[in-house]
Design a protein around this motif. Structure first.
Motif, mmCIF file in Angstrom:
data_model
loop_
_atom_site.group_PDB
_atom_site.id
_atom_site.type_symbol
_atom_site.label_atom_id
_atom_site.label_comp_id
_atom_site.label_asym_id
_atom_site.label_seq_id
_atom_site.Cartn_x
_atom_site.Cartn_y
_atom_site.Cartn_z
ATOM 1 N N GLY A 32 0.819 -1.212 0.000
ATOM 2 C CA GLY A 32 0.000 0.000 0.000
ATOM 3 C C GLY A 32 0.849 1.256 0.000
ATOM 4 N N GLY A 33 2.125 1.133 0.414
ATOM 5 C CA GLY A 33 3.040 2.269 0.325
ATOM 6 C C GLY A 33 2.957 3.200 1.521
ATOM 7 N N LYS A 34 4.018 3.986 1.704
ATOM 8 C CA LYS A 34 4.094 4.829 2.891
ATOM 9 C C LYS A 34 3.152 6.021 2.851
ATOM 10 C CE LYS A 34 8.159 7.521 1.419
ATOM 11 N NZ LYS A 34 9.558 7.851 1.763
ATOM 12 N N PHE A 35 2.622 6.352 1.679
ATOM 13 C CA PHE A 35 1.691 7.472 1.604
ATOM 14 C C PHE A 35 0.269 6.972 1.354
ATOM 15 C CE2 PHE A 35 5.724 9.640 0.233
ATOM 16 C CZ PHE A 35 5.895 10.326 1.421
ATOM 17 N N ASP A 36 -0.145 5.960 2.116
ATOM 18 C CA ASP A 36 -1.493 5.394 1.956
ATOM 19 C C ASP A 36 -2.549 6.198 2.703
ATOM 20 O OD1 ASP A 36 -0.880 4.774 4.576
ATOM 21 O OD2 ASP A 36 -1.292 2.627 4.402
ATOM 22 N N LYS A 37 -2.128 7.303 3.363
ATOM 23 C CA LYS A 37 -3.022 8.162 4.147
ATOM 24 C C LYS A 37 -3.641 7.406 5.325
ATOM 25 C CE LYS A 37 -4.215 11.414 0.454
ATOM 26 N NZ LYS A 37 -3.399 10.860 -0.612
ATOM 27 N N SER A 38 -3.055 6.286 5.687
ATOM 28 C CA SER A 38 -3.613 5.462 6.752
ATOM 29 C C SER A 38 -2.504 4.836 7.589
ATOM 30 C CB SER A 38 -4.527 4.391 6.131
ATOM 31 O OG SER A 38 -5.225 3.666 7.108
ATOM 32 N N PHE A 39 -2.450 3.520 7.620
ATOM 33 C CA PHE A 39 -1.554 2.776 8.511
ATOM 34 C C PHE A 39 -0.077 3.052 8.248
ATOM 35 C CE2 PHE A 39 0.675 -1.239 9.578
ATOM 36 C CZ PHE A 39 0.329 -1.354 10.914
ATOM 37 N N ASN A 40 0.363 2.843 7.005
ATOM 38 C CA ASN A 40 1.770 3.055 6.684
ATOM 39 C C ASN A 40 2.189 4.506 6.868
ATOM 40 O OD1 ASN A 40 2.574 0.398 5.889
ATOM 41 N ND2 ASN A 40 1.482 0.653 3.966
ATOM 42 N N GLU A 41 1.308 5.412 6.506
ATOM 43 C CA GLU A 41 1.656 6.830 6.625
ATOM 44 C C GLU A 41 1.814 7.248 8.082
ATOM 45 O OE1 GLU A 41 0.319 11.103 4.703
ATOM 46 O OE2 GLU A 41 -0.117 9.229 3.670
ATOM 47 N N ALA A 42 1.029 6.618 8.953
ATOM 48 C CA ALA A 42 1.190 6.881 10.382
ATOM 49 C C ALA A 42 2.588 6.463 10.834
ATOM 50 C CB ALA A 42 0.121 6.133 11.178
ATOM 51 N N ALA A 43 3.048 5.311 10.344
ATOM 52 C CA ALA A 43 4.393 4.846 10.676
ATOM 53 C C ALA A 43 5.441 5.829 10.164
ATOM 54 C CB ALA A 43 4.623 3.458 10.083
ATOM 55 N N PHE A 44 5.272 6.268 8.928
ATOM 56 C CA PHE A 44 6.191 7.240 8.322
ATOM 57 C C PHE A 44 6.244 8.523 9.152
ATOM 58 C CE2 PHE A 44 6.371 11.014 5.497
ATOM 59 C CZ PHE A 44 7.699 10.922 5.107
ATOM 60 N N ASN A 45 5.067 8.987 9.600
ATOM 61 C CA ASN A 45 5.025 10.216 10.393
ATOM 62 C C ASN A 45 5.805 10.072 11.694
ATOM 63 O OD1 ASN A 45 3.474 11.542 8.483
ATOM 64 N ND2 ASN A 45 1.528 11.020 9.441
ATOM 65 N N ALA A 212 -14.532 2.645 7.948
ATOM 66 C CA ALA A 212 -13.618 1.911 7.066
ATOM 67 C C ALA A 212 -12.340 1.552 7.822
ATOM 68 C CB ALA A 212 -13.270 2.754 5.842
ATOM 69 N N ALA A 213 -12.051 0.257 7.905
ATOM 70 C CA ALA A 213 -10.783 -0.198 8.478
ATOM 71 C C ALA A 213 -10.096 -1.028 7.406
ATOM 72 C CB ALA A 213 -11.025 -1.015 9.742
ATOM 73 N N ALA A 214 -9.575 -0.322 6.402
ATOM 74 C CA ALA A 214 -9.157 -1.029 5.189
ATOM 75 C C ALA A 214 -7.917 -0.446 4.521
ATOM 76 C CB ALA A 214 -10.318 -1.023 4.189
ATOM 77 N N GLY A 215 -7.090 0.282 5.276
ATOM 78 C CA GLY A 215 -5.893 0.845 4.663
ATOM 79 C C GLY A 215 -6.225 1.775 3.517
ATOM 80 N N GLY A 216 -5.485 1.642 2.408
ATOM 81 C CA GLY A 216 -5.710 2.497 1.247
ATOM 82 C C GLY A 216 -7.081 2.326 0.625
ATOM 83 N N THR A 217 -7.691 1.169 0.792
ATOM 84 C CA THR A 217 -9.048 0.926 0.278
ATOM 85 C C THR A 217 -10.042 1.877 0.937
ATOM 86 O OG1 THR A 217 -8.564 -1.392 -0.172
ATOM 87 C CG2 THR A 217 -10.878 -0.819 0.132
ATOM 88 N N GLY A 218 -9.769 2.222 2.187
ATOM 89 C CA GLY A 218 -10.669 3.094 2.918
ATOM 90 C C GLY A 218 -10.792 4.485 2.314
ATOM 91 N N ARG A 254 -2.134 4.902 17.171
ATOM 92 C CA ARG A 254 -0.898 5.665 17.214
ATOM 93 C C ARG A 254 0.313 4.829 16.818
ATOM 94 N NH1 ARG A 254 -1.391 10.784 19.248
ATOM 95 N NH2 ARG A 254 0.495 11.011 17.983
ATOM 96 N N VAL A 255 0.263 4.388 15.569
ATOM 97 C CA VAL A 255 1.398 3.686 14.973
ATOM 98 C C VAL A 255 2.608 4.615 14.936
ATOM 99 C CG1 VAL A 255 2.232 2.544 12.877
ATOM 100 C CG2 VAL A 255 -0.121 2.199 13.630
ATOM 101 N N ASP A 256 2.337 5.917 14.787
ATOM 102 C CA ASP A 256 3.441 6.884 14.773
ATOM 103 C C ASP A 256 4.201 6.857 16.097
ATOM 104 O OD1 ASP A 256 1.134 7.935 16.019
ATOM 105 O OD2 ASP A 256 1.758 10.012 15.663
ATOM 106 N N ASN A 257 3.471 6.778 17.206
ATOM 107 C CA ASN A 257 4.135 6.715 18.514
ATOM 108 C C ASN A 257 4.944 5.430 18.663
ATOM 109 O OD1 ASN A 257 3.046 9.150 19.250
ATOM 110 N ND2 ASN A 257 1.455 8.303 20.552
ATOM 111 N N ALA A 258 4.402 4.329 18.126
ATOM 112 C CA ALA A 258 5.105 3.047 18.219
ATOM 113 C C ALA A 258 6.447 3.116 17.496
ATOM 114 C CB ALA A 258 4.245 1.931 17.632
ATOM 115 N N VAL A 259 6.452 3.681 16.291
ATOM 116 C CA VAL A 259 7.692 3.798 15.517
ATOM 117 C C VAL A 259 8.650 4.786 16.190
ATOM 118 C CG1 VAL A 259 8.692 4.514 13.311
ATOM 119 C CG2 VAL A 259 6.587 3.154 13.351
#
Length: 329
Positions: A32-45, A212-218, A254-259
């Motif tokens: 889904g990539g780091k700019f998926d506006k969801s899960f991965n992007e939170a990690a990137f942030n 929606a709990a669906a990553g980029g699909t959301g 808060r995936v961002d806090n985890a990273v």
């Protein structure tokens, strides 16, 4: 810097410093990539916040296919990256295999438990944050019917679904929760067209709020809901701003806090399971200028009350993954 250049530079650095710990942390994004506006992007942030606060640098890799998981993880470990953080349960099997091969490397995996002496497993109480979202959906729904659209049909996403349904029915016991999943393969995380189709189908069945709990699909779910004149609920990252006034809230994980925490701890990362729950600020519902007009004082009071009761144990939100059942469904 290319990975090969990074590898060469890292090798030279190790040679020059005679073993002094100078390892960079690393982050591997799921499909889904780091700019998926969801899960991965939170990690990137979270990684970017660490850079801003420390001036450090980190390595990163974006997954392009399932087949790359093991290769990507081994490649980063070989470069000396430490710790290595990966986003998503799908890394579980690969990490179980690889972690023993790199005993001096610390790994952190988000959303999966891997038992190894050099692995920290970071899990969230998604059901608690989703419970709050369910309360909000129930309080604004005019039809008494709301929807849930998940990405990949797996137990982890059923945690979101079940918590949402429990929260909704705590307010509207006779209400109806429509449930759909996008698919059974990792492609389910990155199909906004399918997400939009499912949202329109749920609206035709009476849903006036869709979670929606669906990553980029959301992203497709939120867009379709806005187009159809109903409300949506975002997930993982704060997605309220994507359609101001049309996204009721976002269940922020808060995936961002985890990273950020993993990068900050560095090679001192402690093995074991780290639980990021509501009380610890691991999950929450987002209220900001983009959705403030939708959140009445009554809704805010209900959220605050539920938070206090969840924290005290007065409200027990069911964890689907504890027994693979959902009493509220």
């Amino acid at each position: 810097m290319s990975l090969m250049k990074t590898l060469l530079a890292g090798s030279a650095l190790i040679a020059l410093t005679s073993g002094v710990a100078m390892a960079e942390p690393a982050l591997i994004y799921d499909l889904g990539g780091k700019f998926d506006k969801s899960f991965n992007e939170a990690a990137f942030n979270g990684a970017q916040r660490w850079v801003e606060e420390t001036g450090g640098t980190y390595k990163e890799l974006e997954m392009q296919s399932e087949a790359q998981r093991e290769q990507a993880l081994r490649r980063l470990a070989e470069t000396g990256a430490n710790p290595i953080v990966m986003t998503g349960f799908a890394f579980g099997d690969v990490l179980t295999k690889i972690a023993p091969d790199y005993p001096d490397t610390k790994f952190a995996i988000i959303d999966m438990v891997v038992e190894a002496p050099n692995v920290q497993s970071i899990v969230f109480t998604e059901e608690q944050g989703s419970y709050l979202a369910g309360i909000m959906a129930a309080m604004v729904s005019q039809s008494g019917t709301v929807g849930f659209i998940g990405g990949m049909d797996i137990p982890l996403i059923h945690k979101f679904e079940c918590g949402f349904a429990q929260g909704f029915k705590s307010v509207k016991a006779d209400g109806n929760v429509l449930i759909n999943y996008t698919g059974t393969t990792p492609a389910a995380w990155n199909d906004p067209v399918k997400g939009g189709e499912l949202a329109r189908a749920q609206k035709s069945q009476g849903a006036d709020v869709i979670y929606a709990a669906a990553g980029g699909t959301g992203i497709g779910v939120l867009q379709a809901a806005a187009d159809e004149g109903i409300l949506s609920i975002g997930v993982d990252s704060n997605q309220n701003h994507l359609h101001p006034g049309k996204v009721l809230t976002s269940m922020v994980k808060r995936v961002d806090n985890a990273v950020f925490d993993a990068f900050t701890t560095g090679t001192d990362l402690e093995p074991g399971v780290k639980v990021m729950d509501l009380a610890a600020g691991g999950v929450d519902v987002a209220v900001d200028e983009a959705n403030q007009s939708l959140v009445t004082p009554e809704i805010q009071a209900a959220i605050d009350d539920a938070k206090a009761k969840i924290a005290s144990g007065e409200i027990a939100v069911h964890d689907y993954m504890a027994d693979n059942t959902c009493p509220a469904s």
